[in-house]
Design an enzyme around this catalytic site. Structure first.
Site, mmCIF file in Angstrom:
data_model
loop_
_atom_site.group_PDB
_atom_site.id
_atom_site.type_symbol
_atom_site.label_atom_id
_atom_site.label_comp_id
_atom_site.label_asym_id
_atom_site.label_seq_id
_atom_site.Cartn_x
_atom_site.Cartn_y
_atom_site.Cartn_z
ATOM 1 N N GLY A 14 0.837 -1.206 0.000
ATOM 2 C CA GLY A 14 0.000 0.000 0.000
ATOM 3 C C GLY A 14 0.866 1.248 0.000
ATOM 4 O O GLY A 14 0.551 2.239 0.665
ATOM 5 N N VAL A 61 -2.514 -8.017 -1.280
ATOM 6 C CA VAL A 61 -1.688 -8.711 -0.274
ATOM 7 C C VAL A 61 -2.495 -9.623 0.650
ATOM 8 O O VAL A 61 -1.914 -10.320 1.482
ATOM 9 C CB VAL A 61 -0.814 -7.726 0.550
ATOM 10 C CG1 VAL A 61 0.301 -7.142 -0.305
ATOM 11 C CG2 VAL A 61 -1.642 -6.643 1.208
ATOM 12 N N SER A 135 -1.912 0.377 14.920
ATOM 13 C CA SER A 135 -2.702 1.588 15.173
ATOM 14 C C SER A 135 -2.886 1.720 16.681
ATOM 15 O O SER A 135 -2.898 0.703 17.390
ATOM 16 C CB SER A 135 -4.090 1.465 14.531
ATOM 17 O OG SER A 135 -4.974 2.443 15.052
ATOM 18 N N TYR A 148 -11.170 -3.890 12.951
ATOM 19 C CA TYR A 148 -9.902 -3.177 12.724
ATOM 20 C C TYR A 148 -9.012 -3.232 13.973
ATOM 21 O O TYR A 148 -7.815 -3.516 13.881
ATOM 22 C CB TYR A 148 -10.244 -1.735 12.357
ATOM 23 C CG TYR A 148 -9.085 -0.843 12.000
ATOM 24 C CD1 TYR A 148 -8.401 -1.007 10.794
ATOM 25 C CD2 TYR A 148 -8.707 0.200 12.849
ATOM 26 C CE1 TYR A 148 -7.360 -0.151 10.458
ATOM 27 C CE2 TYR A 148 -7.670 1.058 12.513
ATOM 28 C CZ TYR A 148 -7.002 0.879 11.311
ATOM 29 O OH TYR A 148 -5.966 1.726 10.987
ATOM 30 N N ALA A 149 -9.610 -3.003 15.146
ATOM 31 C CA ALA A 149 -8.821 -3.024 16.391
ATOM 32 C C ALA A 149 -8.259 -4.423 16.646
ATOM 33 O O ALA A 149 -7.100 -4.572 17.064
ATOM 34 C CB ALA A 149 -9.684 -2.568 17.568
ATOM 35 N N ALA A 151 -7.564 -6.677 14.351
ATOM 36 C CA ALA A 151 -6.488 -6.904 13.373
ATOM 37 C C ALA A 151 -5.214 -6.179 13.807
ATOM 38 O O ALA A 151 -4.112 -6.733 13.743
ATOM 39 C CB ALA A 151 -6.922 -6.421 11.993
HETATM 40 P P1 NDP Z 1 -4.948 4.883 2.720
HETATM 41 O O1 NDP Z 1 -6.364 4.473 2.563
HETATM 42 O O2 NDP Z 1 -4.528 6.247 2.313
HETATM 43 O O3 NDP Z 1 -4.005 3.825 1.985
HETATM 44 C C1 NDP Z 1 -4.214 2.458 2.133
HETATM 45 C C2 NDP Z 1 -3.278 1.758 1.195
HETATM 46 O O4 NDP Z 1 -3.430 0.343 1.366
HETATM 47 C C3 NDP Z 1 -3.567 2.053 -0.274
HETATM 48 O O5 NDP Z 1 -2.348 2.258 -0.929
HETATM 49 C C4 NDP Z 1 -4.234 0.782 -0.780
HETATM 50 O O6 NDP Z 1 -3.963 0.519 -2.143
HETATM 51 C C5 NDP Z 1 -3.548 -0.244 0.083
HETATM 52 N N1 NDP Z 1 -4.293 -1.493 0.179
HETATM 53 C C6 NDP Z 1 -5.510 -1.706 0.739
HETATM 54 N N2 NDP Z 1 -5.854 -2.989 0.617
HETATM 55 C C7 NDP Z 1 -4.846 -3.599 -0.047
HETATM 56 C C8 NDP Z 1 -4.599 -4.918 -0.479
HETATM 57 N N3 NDP Z 1 -5.489 -5.900 -0.246
HETATM 58 N N4 NDP Z 1 -3.449 -5.192 -1.135
HETATM 59 C C9 NDP Z 1 -2.545 -4.217 -1.378
HETATM 60 N N5 NDP Z 1 -2.715 -2.934 -0.978
HETATM 61 C C10 NDP Z 1 -3.848 -2.639 -0.338
HETATM 62 O O7 NDP Z 1 -4.612 4.607 4.268
HETATM 63 P P2 NDP Z 1 -3.551 5.230 5.289
HETATM 64 O O8 NDP Z 1 -2.372 5.762 4.572
HETATM 65 O O9 NDP Z 1 -4.282 6.069 6.230
HETATM 66 O O10 NDP Z 1 -3.174 3.906 6.085
HETATM 67 C C11 NDP Z 1 -1.947 3.207 5.949
HETATM 68 C C12 NDP Z 1 -1.817 2.260 7.123
HETATM 69 O O11 NDP Z 1 -1.776 3.023 8.329
HETATM 70 C C13 NDP Z 1 -2.984 1.289 7.271
HETATM 71 O O12 NDP Z 1 -2.511 0.035 7.701
HETATM 72 C C14 NDP Z 1 -3.817 1.929 8.354
HETATM 73 O O13 NDP Z 1 -4.615 0.996 9.026
HETATM 74 C C15 NDP Z 1 -2.744 2.520 9.232
HETATM 75 N N6 NDP Z 1 -3.197 3.571 10.122
HETATM 76 C C16 NDP Z 1 -3.686 4.733 9.610
HETATM 77 C C17 NDP Z 1 -4.100 5.733 10.461
HETATM 78 C C18 NDP Z 1 -4.633 7.028 9.968
HETATM 79 O O14 NDP Z 1 -5.079 7.824 10.802
HETATM 80 N N7 NDP Z 1 -4.604 7.313 8.685
HETATM 81 C C19 NDP Z 1 -4.050 5.555 11.927
HETATM 82 C C20 NDP Z 1 -3.510 4.305 12.341
HETATM 83 C C21 NDP Z 1 -3.094 3.358 11.472
HETATM 84 P P3 NDP Z 1 -5.021 0.914 -3.307
HETATM 85 O O15 NDP Z 1 -5.479 2.300 -3.031
HETATM 86 O O16 NDP Z 1 -4.235 0.752 -4.565
HETATM 87 O O17 NDP Z 1 -6.144 -0.068 -3.183
#
Ligand code: NDP
Length: 241
Positions: A14, A61, A135, A148-149, A151
């Site tokens: 991601g 993934v 998180s 989500y929590a 996971a």
């Molecule tokens: P975004 O929604 O901006 O980005 C999520 C990314 O994950 C995208 O690039 C998406 O790709 C990718 N993704 C989702 N599902 C899949 C998959 N099955 N296979 C491959 N790629 C996948 O989220 P954030 O940047 O906010 O989050 C990034 C991480 O940080 C996550 O794990 C989130 O849980 C964690 N997080 C975020 C917080 C926040 O406040 N933003 C707080 C705490 C944790 P595509 O768009 O191409 O589908």
């Protein structure tokens, strides 16, 4: 951060947008060849890859066979950042089993697939860095986010278990637990009022940024963090204390 990752290959799941994009940039700045993985948004991943001189690679993934094929096509992976994540929020009584499964598979099972796929190469190299993006809600829990929590809490225990399994090969496995950061993920699930309430409750009185999170990941991937493993670094401006 110095060029600690010169000659190394980093896979950021991601990695095309949001927090993953900042992580991809930070690892590239440390000299790594960065593979920017994405699921659906090829445009974002390709533009991130071209900005940082990396490569975009499509793969869901949560699909073990697809992950094995992706890693085979990359070759040696020295740094793995399990950042891909999704939310499907609802109170438990209203949560569909499909939403439970989707979040567990995207946020937790994905780390099983990717880590398993890269581990043998790291063990042979006797060096590796794995960082799992958890998180704060994986520590505190959150109403409306049981899937989500669970996971994200699972990722913390996975991190500690892996750290114990592979430490003897100089592979470190750590987690970063962000607070709330404005990205597509939060804008899909939080209102502006909710974001303001978070800032109010945060001792540092501001929102977190994607660069705040990437800096923590970069540190854990650096040579200077070589004696830190199994740790969860909370990056939330003090929100969870
Ligand atoms: P975004 O929604 O901006 O980005 C999520 C990314 O994950 C995208 O690039 C998406 O790709 C990718 N993704 C989702 N599902 C899949 C998959 N099955 N296979 C491959 N790629 C996948 O989220 P954030 O940047 O906010 O989050 C990034 C991480 O940080 C996550 O794990 C989130 O849980 C964690 N997080 C975020 C917080 C926040 O406040 N933003 C707080 C705490 C944790 P595509 O768009 O191409 O589908």
């Amino acid at each position: 951060m110095s060029k600690d990752l010169e000659g190394k290959t980093a896979l950021v799941t991601g990695g095309g947008k949001g927090i993953g994009k900042a992580i991809s940039g930070a690892l590239a700045a440390m000299g790594a060849r960065v593979i920017v993985n994405y699921r659906g948004d090829a445009g974002a991943a390709e533009s991130t890859a071209s900005e940082i001189g990396g490569e975009a690679l499509q793969c869901d993934v949560s699909d073990g066979a697809a992950v094995a094929a992706m890693v085979k096509s990359i070759g040696q992976v020295d740094v793995l950042v399990n950042n891909a994540g999704a939310v499907r929020d609802n109170l438990l009584l209203r949560m569909k089993e499909e939403d439970w499964r989707h979040v567990i598979e995207t946020d937790l099972t994905s780390a099983f697939h990717t880590t398993k796929a890269v581990l043998m190469g790291m063990m042979r190299a006797r060096w590796g860095r794995v960082v799992n993006i958890s998180s704060v809600v994986g520590i505190t829990g959150n109403a409306g986010q049981a899937n989500y929590a669970a996971a994200k809490a699972g990722l913390i225990a996975f991190t500690k278990s892996m750290a114990k399994e592979v430490g003897s090969r100089s592979i470190t496995v750590n987690a970063v637990a962000p607070g709330y950061v404005r990205t597509e993920l939060t804008s899909s699930s939080m209102t502006e009022e909710m974001m303001q309430a978070v800032v109010e409750a945060t001792p540092l009185k501001r929102e977190g940024t994607v660069d705040d999170i990437a800096a923590a990941v970069a540190f854990l991937c650096s040579q200077r963090a070589g004696f830190i493993t199994g740790h969860t670094l909370v990056v939330d401006g003090g929100l969870s204390i």
